[in-house]
Design a protein around this motif. Structure first.
Motif, short mmCIF file in Angstrom:
data_model
loop_
_atom_site.label_atom_id
_atom_site.label_comp_id
_atom_site.label_asym_id
_atom_site.label_seq_id
_atom_site.Cartn_x
_atom_site.Cartn_y
_atom_site.Cartn_z
N ILE A 96 37.53 14.69 -14.84
CA ILE A 96 36.40 13.65 -15.00
C ILE A 96 36.17 13.35 -13.66
CG2 ILE A 96 35.95 11.41 -15.49
CD1 ILE A 96 36.01 13.61 -18.03
N GLN A 97 34.84 13.22 -13.24
CA GLN A 97 34.35 12.83 -11.91
C GLN A 97 33.64 11.59 -11.77
OE1 GLN A 97 34.81 15.01 -9.27
NE2 GLN A 97 36.05 16.25 -10.70
N ASP A 98 33.10 11.01 -12.62
CA ASP A 98 32.43 9.77 -12.76
C ASP A 98 33.25 8.43 -12.97
OD1 ASP A 98 30.93 7.40 -13.62
OD2 ASP A 98 29.26 8.72 -14.05
N PRO A 99 33.51 7.57 -11.98
CA PRO A 99 34.49 6.61 -12.20
C PRO A 99 34.29 5.64 -13.48
CG PRO A 99 33.00 6.08 -10.17
CD PRO A 99 32.88 7.53 -10.72
N GLN A 100 32.84 5.58 -13.95
CA GLN A 100 32.51 4.70 -15.00
C GLN A 100 32.98 5.55 -16.42
OE1 GLN A 100 28.37 3.07 -14.91
NE2 GLN A 100 28.76 2.42 -16.97
N ASN A 101 32.81 6.60 -16.43
CA ASN A 101 33.38 7.48 -17.44
C ASN A 101 34.98 7.15 -17.58
OD1 ASN A 101 31.00 8.37 -18.41
ND2 ASN A 101 31.11 10.41 -17.14
N PHE A 102 35.64 7.42 -16.40
CA PHE A 102 37.12 7.41 -16.47
C PHE A 102 37.45 5.76 -16.96
CE2 PHE A 102 41.12 8.25 -13.67
CZ PHE A 102 41.77 8.65 -14.96
N GLY A 103 36.78 4.92 -16.32
CA GLY A 103 37.25 3.61 -16.78
C GLY A 103 36.91 3.24 -18.16
N SER A 104 35.72 3.67 -18.62
CA SER A 104 35.48 3.65 -20.00
C SER A 104 36.45 4.29 -21.09
CB SER A 104 34.15 3.94 -20.46
OG SER A 104 33.10 3.23 -19.67
N ILE A 105 36.85 5.41 -20.58
CA ILE A 105 37.94 6.16 -21.39
C ILE A 105 39.27 5.42 -21.48
CG2 ILE A 105 39.46 8.16 -21.31
CD1 ILE A 105 36.96 9.77 -20.52
N LEU A 106 39.41 4.68 -20.27
CA LEU A 106 40.64 4.13 -20.11
C LEU A 106 40.66 2.76 -20.86
CD1 LEU A 106 41.58 4.28 -16.39
CD2 LEU A 106 42.52 5.63 -18.30
N ARG A 107 39.74 2.03 -21.08
CA ARG A 107 39.63 0.81 -22.14
C ARG A 107 39.66 1.29 -23.39
NH1 ARG A 107 38.21 -4.38 -22.09
NH2 ARG A 107 37.03 -5.04 -23.60
N THR A 108 39.15 2.39 -23.91
CA THR A 108 39.08 3.01 -25.17
C THR A 108 40.50 3.34 -25.51
OG1 THR A 108 36.87 3.76 -25.30
CG2 THR A 108 38.47 4.62 -26.75
N CYS A 109 41.24 3.99 -24.55
CA CYS A 109 42.81 4.22 -24.89
C CYS A 109 43.52 3.27 -25.04
CB CYS A 109 43.07 5.16 -23.60
SG CYS A 109 42.78 6.93 -23.32
N GLU A 110 43.33 1.89 -24.50
CA GLU A 110 44.18 0.71 -24.38
C GLU A 110 43.87 0.57 -26.21
OE1 GLU A 110 46.11 -2.66 -24.99
OE2 GLU A 110 43.80 -2.57 -25.03
N ALA A 111 42.56 0.28 -26.41
CA ALA A 111 42.34 -0.14 -27.69
C ALA A 111 42.91 0.72 -28.69
CB ALA A 111 40.68 -0.36 -27.84
N MET A 112 43.09 1.90 -28.54
CA MET A 112 43.65 2.92 -29.69
C MET A 112 45.00 3.19 -29.39
SD MET A 112 41.17 3.74 -31.58
CE MET A 112 39.78 2.54 -31.49
N GLN A 113 45.65 2.35 -28.55
CA GLN A 113 47.10 2.59 -28.39
C GLN A 113 47.68 4.01 -27.84
OE1 GLN A 113 48.49 0.81 -32.26
NE2 GLN A 113 49.30 -0.87 -31.12
N VAL A 114 46.99 4.41 -27.01
CA VAL A 114 47.38 5.78 -26.45
C VAL A 114 48.51 5.43 -25.68
CG1 VAL A 114 46.73 7.41 -24.91
CG2 VAL A 114 45.09 6.71 -26.66
N ASP A 115 49.64 6.41 -25.77
CA ASP A 115 50.73 6.08 -25.09
C ASP A 115 50.81 6.74 -23.59
OD1 ASP A 115 52.53 4.95 -26.91
OD2 ASP A 115 52.66 6.88 -27.93
N GLY A 116 49.92 7.59 -23.24
CA GLY A 116 49.93 7.90 -21.82
C GLY A 116 48.58 8.53 -21.52
N ILE A 117 48.00 8.82 -20.23
CA ILE A 117 46.83 9.38 -19.79
C ILE A 117 47.55 10.16 -18.76
CG2 ILE A 117 44.72 8.98 -18.73
CD1 ILE A 117 45.96 6.10 -20.89
N ILE A 118 47.29 11.46 -18.67
CA ILE A 118 47.55 12.16 -17.77
C ILE A 118 46.27 12.84 -17.23
CG2 ILE A 118 48.82 14.55 -17.32
CD1 ILE A 118 50.38 14.24 -19.90
N TYR A 119 46.16 12.95 -15.68
CA TYR A 119 45.10 13.06 -14.82
C TYR A 119 45.64 13.96 -13.72
CZ TYR A 119 45.89 9.27 -11.99
OH TYR A 119 46.39 8.24 -10.99
#
Length: 237
Positions: A96-119
């Motif tokens: 992922i190159q766009d910081p806004q996309n990355f940040g939005s993904i992280l917010r969604t991951c927290e809401a969906m109880q994702v256990d880890g994000i690997i990048y």
């Protein structure tokens, strides 16, 4: 170690969590002092010059929040954290190159109880002030794992029972709603232009896609990630 978050809304959303270490406030934000005292959060009143070191595009609003960094920050500690969980979702972000996309993904991951994000360590937007700002504080609640080799990380997670689903636009990909997701699932999402790499696509157990009913051929990666994660949560819950 600590991370920095910014802005009034982020502070108010996280004020009752135990992740905040300290807050720097501009003088115009004195109205927040009673809330900080009630939450027993340390704070400092700063003059306007203090905030000039931050990029003004952040819209920090004269509020800097220092939060604890999560201790699960490498692949070994993530595996230790998830290996005995009966249900788990992990997201792998491939370039992922766009910081806004990355940040939005992280917010969604927290809401969906994702256990880890690997990048990836390279060829990927890194954690910066813009990513933190867009995540609205979610980044402090997530297990962020930076690796040199995503393929090796997938192999390690497969060894503890995970199945891999790559979000791609190939002819082999099936409707994401027609897939029965495993209790321990990894979702791989790709670069805004190139998508998921050929190597990770080949490594996936399933290729999935969101069907398009209009004239556009694909969705924004952050939107697509949210749709897929919501479907997995619907099934596993």
């Amino acid at each position: 170690m600590s991370q920095q978050l910014f802005g009034r809304k982020v502070l108010l959303e996280n004020i009752n969590s135990d992740s905040i270490i300290n807050v720097d406030l501009a003088k115009q934000n004195r109205d927040l002092i009673p809330l900080l005292k009630k939450a027993r959060i340390n704070f400092n009143i700063r003059d306007d010059n203090f905030f000039k070191k931050y990029n003004q595009h952040l819209n920090h609003q004269g509020i800097v929040i220092y939060v604890k960094s999560n201790s699960v920050n490498d692949i070994t500690s993530l595996i230790d954290y998830v290996k005995d969980k009966p249900q788990s979702i992990i997201l792998v972000v491939d370039g992922i190159q766009d910081p806004q996309n990355f940040g939005s993904i992280l917010r969604t991951c927290e809401a969906m109880q994702v256990d880890g994000i690997i990048y990836k360590k390279d060829h990927q937007v890194q954690i910066n002030d813009f990513v933190s700002k867009t995540s609205m504080g979610a980044i402090s609640l997530l297990n962020m794992v930076k690796v040199v080799n995503l393929s090796q990380a997938l192999d390690q997670l497969k060894s503890v029972g995970y199945w891999v689903y790559a979000s791609v636009l190939s002819n082999e990909a099936v409707n994401y709603q027609n897939v029965k997701y495993d209790a321990k699932s990894i979702i791989v999402v790709g670069n805004e232009e190139k998508g998921v790499s050929a190597l990770l696509t080949k490594q996936a157990d399933f290729q999935i896609k969101i069907p398009m009913y209009g004239k556009v051929q694909s969705l924004n990666v952050a939107v697509a990630t949210g749709i897929i994660l919501a479907e997995i949560k619907r099934q596993t819950n």
